[in-house]
Design a protein around this motif. Sequence first.
Motif, mmCIF file in Angstrom:
data_model
loop_
_atom_site.group_PDB
_atom_site.id
_atom_site.type_symbol
_atom_site.label_atom_id
_atom_site.label_comp_id
_atom_site.label_asym_id
_atom_site.label_seq_id
_atom_site.Cartn_x
_atom_site.Cartn_y
_atom_site.Cartn_z
ATOM 1 N N GLY A 152 36.529 32.180 41.480
ATOM 2 C CA GLY A 152 36.516 31.972 42.936
ATOM 3 C C GLY A 152 37.771 32.433 43.653
ATOM 4 N N GLU A 153 38.637 33.201 42.988
ATOM 5 C CA GLU A 153 39.872 33.639 43.650
ATOM 6 C C GLU A 153 39.988 35.163 43.638
ATOM 7 N N ASP A 154 38.886 35.840 43.958
ATOM 8 C CA ASP A 154 38.861 37.310 43.867
ATOM 9 C C ASP A 154 39.870 37.965 44.811
ATOM 10 N N ALA A 155 39.985 37.433 46.040
ATOM 11 C CA ALA A 155 40.907 38.057 47.009
ATOM 12 C C ALA A 155 42.357 37.911 46.527
ATOM 13 N N LEU A 156 42.682 36.746 46.004
ATOM 14 C CA LEU A 156 44.039 36.514 45.491
ATOM 15 C C LEU A 156 44.312 37.426 44.298
ATOM 16 N N LEU A 157 43.302 37.617 43.456
ATOM 17 C CA LEU A 157 43.453 38.518 42.307
ATOM 18 C C LEU A 157 43.818 39.926 42.765
ATOM 19 N N ARG A 158 43.164 40.415 43.825
ATOM 20 C CA ARG A 158 43.465 41.782 44.301
ATOM 21 C C ARG A 158 44.907 41.869 44.777
ATOM 22 N N LEU A 159 45.399 40.847 45.463
ATOM 23 C CA LEU A 159 46.808 40.828 45.883
ATOM 24 C C LEU A 159 47.713 40.876 44.652
ATOM 25 N N ASN A 160 47.387 40.024 43.686
ATOM 26 C CA ASN A 160 48.209 39.943 42.474
ATOM 27 C C ASN A 160 48.240 41.287 41.733
#
Length: 373
Positions: free
Chosen positions: A66-74
Amino acid sequence: MTVSQNPEGSGYDLAVVGAGVIGLACAWRAAQAGLSVVVLERDEPGSGASGVAAGMLAPVTEADFGEDALLRLNLDSRGMWPGFAAELEELTGLPSGYSEPGALVVAADRDDAEELRRLHTLQRRLGLDSEWLGPRATRSLEPGLSPRIAGAILAPQEGQVDPGAVVAALAHALVDAGGELCSGAEVIALHTHSGRVTGVRTAAGDTVQASRVLIAAGAWSSEGELGAEAGAPEVRPVKGQLLELRVRRGGSLPASRLVRTPRCYVVGRSDGRVVVGATMEEQGFDTTITADGVFRLLEAAYEVLPDIGELEFVRARAGLRPFTPDNAPVIGPGEIEGLLWATGHGRNGVLLAPLTARRMVEALRGVSTVVSA
Ligand code: FAD
Ligand code: GLY
């Protein structure tokens, strides 16, 4: 503390509140872009979470459901680290501890293996670079792992830095780029005029004039009068206890990669220090080291890397991660004109420093024509 106004006497282009890895990285990039910058730190640089962090650059093994957007930032920020570290090291002559050892997320038993296989499926669905290894293949990569392990996820692109070294290098680079760094300067209030920021006031009674103020105060970003006045985003502290061990004379690191399990991680440094982290605790601003925290971390690390028991115990530390309700950082302009935020980086503030600094310079460009780079 003495804070000098900038040479023109009209105040700084940017005052940054907090000298953690986020405030310093933003301040460095802003100074490089031609702004007059001062960083105000109530204690010493790195005295918050940044001085305690393990320094993993680990977007794949930190990825969660559920943290796909955060993953892209990371992932984006992970891609920036080689250049960021090289530039920092070259400009300052100081080390960052950057390396690319890769990571193994190890299943200590069959229950862990079930959990990690689900995580591996998620990683593959997200297109991440990871591979499931059986026990024999895992131990052939890291012979120090216990014969009892039940397999592991290999994430070969994960990296690491030494956060204390990064903070020192950033502080040096900031000053070299013409910025100022004031330790012992606690900011307690914003100054505004006609609805826009004009500077800050410190606990010592100094007024620091600045046309823009960036709050990068980590877990303290929404605290006190400053947070209330500034309309702070919701940021809460999440405590992490972490152990520092050291290889004894003639010994070697227990593993050459980052080793993680569902209960701990182990990070070896080239100077023989070994970090075992970390707890996740909702305890407000408490930073007490507890017997339970130390015991559980040692037990979890020893379970997969028995050689941990031979290391010297140096110290245990605790830091406060700045968490937002959705675990995503807040980077950019606030509601008051001239006010900016870079906070809420949770478990990945070291990883996210290069990307945050780039976004901050972009945000500064958006509100002003002063930035020239
Ligand atoms: P901080 O480092 O907390 O800096 C905030 C600074 O603001 C402090 O120095 C504080 O003194 C100062 N300040 C506060 N209020 C004021 C005020 N009013 N006036 C002036 N100064 C003020 N991240 C990773 O990417 N990889 C990891 O492996 C990793 N491991 C971690 C392990 C642990 C145990 C912990 C606790 C965190 C870890 N993190 C990791 C997360 C990372 O440490 C944080 O996300 C990051 O350090 C946040 O940086 P920051 O600059 O926002 O905050
Ligand atoms: N990212 C590791 C930690 O926050 O403990």
